[in-house]
Design an enzyme around this catalytic site. Structure first.
Site, PDB file in Angstrom:
ATOM      1  N   GLY A   1      40.704  44.807  28.141  1.00  0.00           N
ATOM      2  CA  GLY A   1      41.308  44.780  26.804  1.00  0.00           C
ATOM      3  C   GLY A   1      40.837  43.568  26.021  1.00  0.00           C
ATOM      4  O   GLY A   1      40.455  43.670  24.845  1.00  0.00           O
ATOM      5  N   ARG A   2      40.855  42.393  26.685  1.00  0.00           N
ATOM      6  CA  ARG A   2      40.438  41.157  25.993  1.00  0.00           C
ATOM      7  C   ARG A   2      38.952  41.202  25.632  1.00  0.00           C
ATOM      8  O   ARG A   2      38.538  40.740  24.587  1.00  0.00           O
ATOM      9  CB  ARG A   2      40.743  39.939  26.882  1.00  0.00           C
ATOM     10  CG  ARG A   2      42.157  39.424  26.688  1.00  0.00           C
ATOM     11  CD  ARG A   2      42.584  38.538  27.817  1.00  0.00           C
ATOM     12  NE  ARG A   2      42.853  39.327  29.016  1.00  0.00           N
ATOM     13  CZ  ARG A   2      42.950  38.805  30.230  1.00  0.00           C
ATOM     14  NH1 ARG A   2      42.776  37.519  30.406  1.00  0.00           N
ATOM     15  NH2 ARG A   2      43.223  39.581  31.262  1.00  0.00           N
ATOM     16  N   TRP A   3      38.165  41.804  26.522  1.00  0.00           N
ATOM     17  CA  TRP A   3      36.721  41.934  26.241  1.00  0.00           C
ATOM     18  C   TRP A   3      36.529  42.747  24.963  1.00  0.00           C
ATOM     19  O   TRP A   3      35.770  42.361  24.075  1.00  0.00           O
ATOM     20  CB  TRP A   3      36.037  42.628  27.427  1.00  0.00           C
ATOM     21  CG  TRP A   3      34.549  42.758  27.273  1.00  0.00           C
ATOM     22  CD1 TRP A   3      33.593  41.888  27.711  1.00  0.00           C
ATOM     23  CD2 TRP A   3      33.851  43.841  26.622  1.00  0.00           C
ATOM     24  NE1 TRP A   3      32.342  42.354  27.376  1.00  0.00           N
ATOM     25  CE2 TRP A   3      32.473  43.543  26.708  1.00  0.00           C
ATOM     26  CE3 TRP A   3      34.245  45.012  25.984  1.00  0.00           C
ATOM     27  CZ2 TRP A   3      31.491  44.388  26.181  1.00  0.00           C
ATOM     28  CZ3 TRP A   3      33.262  45.853  25.451  1.00  0.00           C
ATOM     29  CH2 TRP A   3      31.904  45.535  25.557  1.00  0.00           C
TER      30      TRP A   3
ATOM     31  N   ASP B   1      40.180  42.799  35.894  1.00  0.00           N
ATOM     32  CA  ASP B   1      41.041  42.465  34.755  1.00  0.00           C
ATOM     33  C   ASP B   1      40.211  41.976  33.568  1.00  0.00           C
ATOM     34  O   ASP B   1      39.166  41.352  33.760  1.00  0.00           O
ATOM     35  CB  ASP B   1      42.044  41.383  35.201  1.00  0.00           C
ATOM     36  CG  ASP B   1      43.223  41.291  34.250  1.00  0.00           C
ATOM     37  OD1 ASP B   1      43.367  42.164  33.371  1.00  0.00           O
ATOM     38  OD2 ASP B   1      44.008  40.334  34.393  1.00  0.00           O
TER      39      ASP B   1
ATOM     40  N   GLU C   1      40.747  35.202  51.529  1.00  0.00           N
ATOM     41  CA  GLU C   1      40.331  34.108  50.658  1.00  0.00           C
ATOM     42  C   GLU C   1      40.450  34.627  49.234  1.00  0.00           C
ATOM     43  O   GLU C   1      40.026  35.753  48.939  1.00  0.00           O
ATOM     44  CB  GLU C   1      38.876  33.713  50.958  1.00  0.00           C
ATOM     45  CG  GLU C   1      38.668  33.123  52.335  1.00  0.00           C
ATOM     46  CD  GLU C   1      39.412  31.811  52.536  1.00  0.00           C
ATOM     47  OE1 GLU C   1      39.538  31.042  51.562  1.00  0.00           O
ATOM     48  OE2 GLU C   1      39.874  31.562  53.666  1.00  0.00           O
TER      49      GLU C   1
ATOM     50  N   GLU D   1      52.661  49.902  37.444  1.00  0.00           N
ATOM     51  CA  GLU D   1      53.157  49.336  36.177  1.00  0.00           C
ATOM     52  C   GLU D   1      52.323  49.803  34.974  1.00  0.00           C
ATOM     53  O   GLU D   1      52.803  49.812  33.845  1.00  0.00           O
ATOM     54  CB  GLU D   1      53.147  47.802  36.233  1.00  0.00           C
ATOM     55  CG  GLU D   1      54.158  47.193  37.210  1.00  0.00           C
ATOM     56  CD  GLU D   1      53.756  47.294  38.679  1.00  0.00           C
ATOM     57  OE1 GLU D   1      52.547  47.445  38.958  1.00  0.00           O
ATOM     58  OE2 GLU D   1      54.653  47.250  39.543  1.00  0.00           O
ATOM     59  N   ASN D   2      51.063  50.184  35.222  1.00  0.00           N
ATOM     60  CA  ASN D   2      50.197  50.610  34.106  1.00  0.00           C
ATOM     61  C   ASN D   2      50.674  51.890  33.423  1.00  0.00           C
ATOM     62  O   ASN D   2      50.282  52.179  32.287  1.00  0.00           O
ATOM     63  CB  ASN D   2      48.741  50.809  34.574  1.00  0.00           C
ATOM     64  CG  ASN D   2      48.000  49.512  34.816  1.00  0.00           C
ATOM     65  OD1 ASN D   2      47.065  49.450  35.608  1.00  0.00           O
ATOM     66  ND2 ASN D   2      48.400  48.443  34.145  1.00  0.00           N
TER      67      ASN D   2
END
Ligand code: FPP
Length: 246
Positions: A24-26, A21, A208, A68-69
């Site tokens: 986009g923000r990167w 994830d 984990e 969902e993508n």
């Protein structure tokens, strides 16, 4: 001692799953289009596959595209599918050279025909490789997977092939897309989000969970090693007491 030497080979996770994830923000942070983030994300995919193979991790599953993508802007979906095709073409040699088998889980029939064909070809070509299994979750959603399991098992009951009393955890496991993979031991999500987002819900029952703020395009070999070391320092009790484990 470097990070790699600190890894205990006897306590490696058998199956690592990653929610990649933050592409986009990167991109936004650097002033680029989202597509550039996805493109850079492929570098992180390569590094992750390489370090898993080098370390001896047997199974790696990557959440590459969710059910969902499909709701993302058409152009972004197109870019991701193109990237899938070009990555498969580019990486087939590396997969063969390193004895890595490629698999895919999800509603693969929903993929564009070109992507599906390329994927099937690489899956076929790598089918006898056995050092490590790389599974791409594509058009994948865990609820969809569980629904398909419920439907297939119901059909078997209706056709009187099995009795309801025969349905147990193993039987359900055998009907999952991941029927030939062990349960997930370590689930990693990048980008600071702390959600599971409909990924491998059955398979992560005892996994984990490891969350890191690193955005996926920046994820490097050392970051995967950090996650494994963190995993190795945890006590997995599977419902038992600490005394029982030790
Ligand atoms: C999440 O970042 C990433 C994806 C939806 C796609 C992952 C794809 C790749 C890493 C590249 C291609 C992979 C393969 C296996 C060829 P995001 O777009 O949701 O980022 P954001 O949350 O910052 O917007």
């Amino acid at each position: 001692m470097n990070l790699k030497e600190k890894i205990n080979k006897q306590k490696l996770p058998q199956h690592i799953a990653i929610i990649m994830d933050g592409n986009g923000r990167w991109a936004k942070k650097q002033g680029f289009l989202r597509a550039v983030g996805h493109e850079k994300g492929t570098v992180a995919v390569r590094e992750t596959v390489e370090i898993c193979a080098e370390t001896g991790v047997k199974n790696l599953t990557l959440f590459a595209f969710s059910t969902e993508n499909w709701n993302r802007p058409k152009l972004e979906v197109k870019t991701l599918m193109k990237l899938l095709v070009s990555s498969l073409k580019k990486e087939i040699k590396t997969l063969m050279d390193n004895n890595i088998q490629l698999k895919a889980i999800g509603c693969l029939d929903n993929l564009p025909s070109k992507a599906k064909k390329e994927l099937e070809e690489v899956i076929e070509k790598t089918s006898n490789n056995n050092l490590m299994t790389l599974t791409l979750a594509l058009s994948y959603g865990s609820r969809e997977e569980l629904l398909s399991v419920i439907k297939r098992i119901s059909e078997k009951v209706s056709a009187q092939e099995i009795e309801t009393s025969e349905i147990n955890e193993d039987f359900v496991q055998q009907h999952l897309y991941t029927h030939d993979l062990p349960d997930v031991d370590l689930l990693i999500r990048t980008s600071g989000e702390r959600r599971i987002s409909n990924f491998l819900l059955w398979q992560i029952a005892y996994a984990e969970l490891y969350f890191t703020d690193i955005l996926w395009p920046d994820f490097r070999k050392e970051d995967l090693l950090e996650a494994i070391l963190n995993y190795q320092n945890r006590e997995r009790r599977f419902g038992k007491t600490s005394e029982q484990i030790n």
